[in-house]
Design an enzyme around this catalytic site. Structure first.
Site, PDB file in Angstrom:
ATOM      1  CB  CYS A  29      14.814  13.024   8.620  1.00 50.36           C
ATOM      2  SG  CYS A  29      16.097  12.074   9.426  1.00 50.36           S
TER       3      CYS A  29
ATOM      4  CG  HIS B 117      11.624   8.000   9.886  1.00 47.81           C
ATOM      5  ND1 HIS B 117      11.364   8.940   8.906  1.00 47.81           N
ATOM      6  CD2 HIS B 117      12.805   8.392  10.442  1.00 47.81           C
ATOM      7  CE1 HIS B 117      12.343   9.844   8.869  1.00 47.81           C
ATOM      8  NE2 HIS B 117      13.233   9.532   9.800  1.00 47.81           N
ATOM      9  CD  GLU B 118      13.488   7.373  14.392  1.00 49.68           C
ATOM     10  OE1 GLU B 118      14.733   7.303  14.468  1.00 49.68           O
ATOM     11  OE2 GLU B 118      12.902   8.370  13.912  1.00 49.68           O
TER      12      GLU B 118
ATOM     13  CG  HIS C 225      17.193   6.871  10.875  1.00 49.90           C
ATOM     14  ND1 HIS C 225      17.904   7.561   9.916  1.00 49.90           N
ATOM     15  CD2 HIS C 225      16.208   7.711  11.266  1.00 49.90           C
ATOM     16  CE1 HIS C 225      17.352   8.759   9.733  1.00 49.90           C
ATOM     17  NE2 HIS C 225      16.318   8.871  10.535  1.00 49.90           N
TER      18      HIS C 225
HETATM   19 ZN    ZN Z   1      15.040  10.420  10.534  1.00 52.89          ZN
END
Ligand code: ZN
Length: 191
Positions: free
Chosen positions: A118, A161-162, A165
């Site tokens: 990341c 993954h995004e 976030h």
């Molecule tokens: Zn990330």
């Protein structure tokens, strides 16, 4: 006005690191259709990903290569992100998503064998991150049009993954605490 106007170039100094609270809380939905300012921000973010994967520019500006970037990673509390990746066949996959939501997913799961990284995390974290193998995501594009994406493989991992976030979840929050290499039964390697 944010500093992210049309020709602003995002570099590593703009990237918020893991200690910052903005990465650990859910982001706010973006007003639709997206404002000119939000469009410019998203364009800057996409340019960053492309620059970061360019051998010359990434070296010149000391950019870490990234395949995804969410708005809170540049300090903005907005539910939007960009991803840019090239698959094993050399095909480019470019997504700009506003207010994304996973509307369905497979039962089967996958993980990236080297683990995940990341741009907001400067240390190497060992362990497998289980992700859904396939997802269907609903969101809005730069023009404010609703889109539904069906994703599998690497794109599916990057987009989860995004979206994490945007929900204030870091990839390491999904690694098994007792044994970082322990996986659920239905989880197989991406390759
Ligand atoms: Zn990330």
């Amino acid at each position: 006005m944010s500093k992210f106007h049309s020709n602003y170039m995002i570099t590593m100094k703009d990237i918020v690191r893991e200690r910052n609270e903005i990465l650990h809380q859910p982001t706010q939905e973006v007003m639709l259709p997206p404002s000119d300012e939000d469009k410019k921000i998203l364009t800057c973010m996409m340019n960053f990903l492309k620059n970061s994967q360019d051998p010359y520019l990434s070296k010149k500006y000391k950019l870490r290569a990234g395949v995804g970037l969410s708005a809170n990673q540049i300090g903005l509390n907005k539910r939007m992100f960009v991803t840019y990746l090239t698959d094993e066949k050399g095909k480019e996959h470019e997504y700009t998503l506003i207010n994304p939501k996973i509307i369905s997913h497979s039962v089967s799961m996958i993980y990236l064998p080297p683990g995940e990284g990341c741009l907001s995390v400067d240390r190497d974290i060992k362990g497998f991150v289980p992700r859904y193998e396939r997802i269907k995501v609903k969101g809005f594009n730069l023009e404010g049009e609703e889109i539904v994406l069906k994703l599998k493989g690497h794109s599916s991992i990057v987009i989860q993954h995004e979206i994490d976030h945007l929900d204030g979840i870091m990839f390491y929050d999904r690694i098994n605490k007792e044994n970082p290499f322990k996986l659920p039964e239905n989880c197989k390697s991406l390759y």
